[in-house]
Motif scaffolding. Structure first.
Motif, PDB file in Angstrom:
ATOM      1  N   ASP A   1       0.825  -1.213   0.000  1.00  0.00           N
ATOM      2  CA  ASP A   1       0.000   0.000   0.000  1.00  0.00           C
ATOM      3  C   ASP A   1       0.855   1.258   0.000  1.00  0.00           C
ATOM      4  N   VAL A   2       1.895   1.245  -0.852  1.00  0.00           N
ATOM      5  CA  VAL A   2       2.752   2.414  -1.030  1.00  0.00           C
ATOM      6  C   VAL A   2       2.820   2.729  -2.521  1.00  0.00           C
ATOM      7  N   ARG A   3       3.142   3.957  -2.830  1.00  0.00           N
ATOM      8  CA  ARG A   3       3.186   4.373  -4.236  1.00  0.00           C
ATOM      9  C   ARG A   3       4.235   3.582  -5.001  1.00  0.00           C
ATOM     10  N   TYR A   4       5.402   3.394  -4.400  1.00  0.00           N
ATOM     11  CA  TYR A   4       6.483   2.628  -5.021  1.00  0.00           C
ATOM     12  C   TYR A   4       7.437   2.148  -3.944  1.00  0.00           C
ATOM     13  N   LEU A   5       8.306   1.214  -4.300  1.00  0.00           N
ATOM     14  CA  LEU A   5       9.305   0.711  -3.355  1.00  0.00           C
ATOM     15  C   LEU A   5      10.600   1.500  -3.423  1.00  0.00           C
ATOM     16  N   ASP A   6      11.103   1.725  -4.646  1.00  0.00           N
ATOM     17  CA  ASP A   6      12.390   2.410  -4.809  1.00  0.00           C
ATOM     18  C   ASP A   6      12.275   3.735  -5.562  1.00  0.00           C
ATOM     19  N   GLU A   7      11.429   3.784  -6.563  1.00  0.00           N
ATOM     20  CA  GLU A   7      11.231   5.012  -7.328  1.00  0.00           C
ATOM     21  C   GLU A   7       9.907   4.916  -8.069  1.00  0.00           C
ATOM     22  N   ASP A   8       9.413   6.058  -8.523  1.00  0.00           N
ATOM     23  CA  ASP A   8       8.121   6.111  -9.205  1.00  0.00           C
ATOM     24  C   ASP A   8       8.206   5.322 -10.511  1.00  0.00           C
ATOM     25  N   LEU A   9       7.424   4.252 -10.612  1.00  0.00           N
ATOM     26  CA  LEU A   9       7.443   3.419 -11.816  1.00  0.00           C
ATOM     27  C   LEU A   9       7.056   4.218 -13.050  1.00  0.00           C
ATOM     28  N   ASN A  10       6.147   5.169 -12.896  1.00  0.00           N
ATOM     29  CA  ASN A  10       5.713   5.944 -14.055  1.00  0.00           C
ATOM     30  C   ASN A  10       6.648   7.105 -14.364  1.00  0.00           C
ATOM     31  N   ARG A  11       7.840   7.052 -13.817  1.00  0.00           N
ATOM     32  CA  ARG A  11       8.923   7.962 -14.209  1.00  0.00           C
ATOM     33  C   ARG A  11      10.190   7.158 -14.527  1.00  0.00           C
ATOM     34  N   ALA A  12      10.058   5.828 -14.614  1.00  0.00           N
ATOM     35  CA  ALA A  12      11.228   4.952 -14.716  1.00  0.00           C
ATOM     36  C   ALA A  12      11.408   4.309 -16.083  1.00  0.00           C
ATOM     37  N   PHE A  13      10.489   4.543 -17.025  1.00  0.00           N
ATOM     38  CA  PHE A  13      10.602   3.929 -18.353  1.00  0.00           C
ATOM     39  C   PHE A  13      11.696   4.626 -19.162  1.00  0.00           C
ATOM     40  N   PRO A  14      12.431   3.903 -20.017  1.00  0.00           N
ATOM     41  CA  PRO A  14      12.218   2.529 -20.464  1.00  0.00           C
ATOM     42  C   PRO A  14      12.744   1.448 -19.522  1.00  0.00           C
ATOM     43  N   GLY A  15      13.368   1.843 -18.428  1.00  0.00           N
ATOM     44  CA  GLY A  15      13.810   0.863 -17.450  1.00  0.00           C
ATOM     45  C   GLY A  15      15.146   0.233 -17.780  1.00  0.00           C
ATOM     46  N   ASP A  16      15.552  -0.679 -16.886  1.00  0.00           N
ATOM     47  CA  ASP A  16      16.849  -1.346 -17.021  1.00  0.00           C
ATOM     48  C   ASP A  16      16.746  -2.704 -16.336  1.00  0.00           C
ATOM     49  N   PRO A  17      16.921  -3.809 -17.082  1.00  0.00           N
ATOM     50  CA  PRO A  17      16.759  -5.135 -16.476  1.00  0.00           C
ATOM     51  C   PRO A  17      17.810  -5.449 -15.419  1.00  0.00           C
ATOM     52  N   HIS A  18      18.906  -4.690 -15.381  1.00  0.00           N
ATOM     53  CA  HIS A  18      19.988  -4.971 -14.443  1.00  0.00           C
ATOM     54  C   HIS A  18      20.064  -3.944 -13.315  1.00  0.00           C
TER      55      HIS A  18
END
Length: 282
Positions: free
Chosen positions: A57-74
């Motif tokens: 029940d938190v917005r995110y764990l480490d950072e805002d997912l909707n500001r994290a694209f395209p992302g990094d698998p590593h």
């Protein structure tokens, strides 16, 4: 990330809910829709995105997912890795991303720009307003081609979850995943049938136009003990009119603008956005 696939073949349409863990309406709507085991005419993929944040029940764990694209698998960041995986899942699809807000109770749509795809979908959604992000989409899923976001209503409300469900059905009807609602005829007058699908037609009548706004700039919010918003979203604030308060400091408009996503506590460092009305869609 939890994924449901309905229909046979490779999905060209996707629905994404709960990118933010404190916005459960998308997950609730997806689960409600899938539980109905609907017949689909095209394959579709439905994704509950940030399950870990949703469970906490938190917005995110480490950072805002909707500001994290395209992302990094590593990446070390959970959301950065998730952004990569989610981007892969929606690639090649017309995507529909469901959110909720603290600023506005009615559903509205958000697009990068009103292009041919969004122009064919937006008028068929039960919304009265669409917003073009106008270069404010960095790191958001909406940057990917053919993505429509919706704000379904007030965060954590039952109304937002119900709105999200009907938004899903409307979107899937607009993209031909679901058949168009049937309407019976009564003496030459159209009347809604008793199926719940017809609520879609009533929620978004064809004669209504859709107002389109564009984001222009962020409205900074200084540190204060208390905040207050004095204006209404999507209603013009005229030059010299007070629109917000931070502690004892009153903010007045330097020029006419339309407030968008304006709220007292929705964002940490901004009240929301100033925008302009750019037109209407029939």
């Amino acid at each position: 990330m939890r994924i449901y696939e309905l229909g046979d073949g490779t999905p060209e349409v996707s629905v994404v809910g709960s990118i933010h863990g404190d916005e459960p309406c998308g997950a609730r709507a997806i689960e409600r829709f899938v539980a109905e085991d609907p017949d689909v005419e095209r394959p579709v993929k439905l994704i509950i995105a940030n399950e870990e944040a949703l469970d906490e029940d938190v917005r995110y764990l480490d950072e805002d997912l909707n500001r994290a694209f395209p992302g990094d698998p590593h990446a070390e960041s959970h959301e950065k890795r998730l952004a990569h995986d989610l981007g892969r899942e929606v690639r090649g699809t017309t995507a529909f991303s469901i959110h909720s807000t603290q600023s506005y109770a009615e559903p509205f749509a958000i697009v990068d720009t009103v292009d041919a795809i969004s122009r064919s979908i937006l008028p068929r959604l039960p919304v009265d307003v669409a917003v073009e992000t106008n270069n404010f989409a960095e790191g958001r899923l909406i940057e990917h081609a053919h993505t429509v976001e919706v704000e379904a209503g007030l965060q954590k409300s039952d109304e937002a979850a119900d709105n999200a469900y009907w938004l899903i059905r409307a979107f899937l009807t607009a993209t031909n995943v679901l058949p168009a609602p049937a309407v019976a005829s009564d003496g030459g007058n159209d009347v809604e049938s008793q199926t719940e699908d017809d609520r879609l037609k009533l929620a978004a009548p064809e004669e209504d136009s859709l107002e389109v706004f564009k984001l222009l700039e962020r409205i900074p919010k200084p540190d204060a003990e208390e905040y207050e918003v004095l204006a209404n979203n999507f209603k013009v604030v005229e030059e010299g009119e007070a629109f917000a308060r931070a502690g004892d400091e009153l903010f007045t408009a330097e020029k006419d603008f339309y407030p968008i996503l304006l709220s007292a506590y929705g964002y940490a460092d901004i009240f929301g956005y100033a925008g302009q009305k750019v037109g209407e869609l029939p």
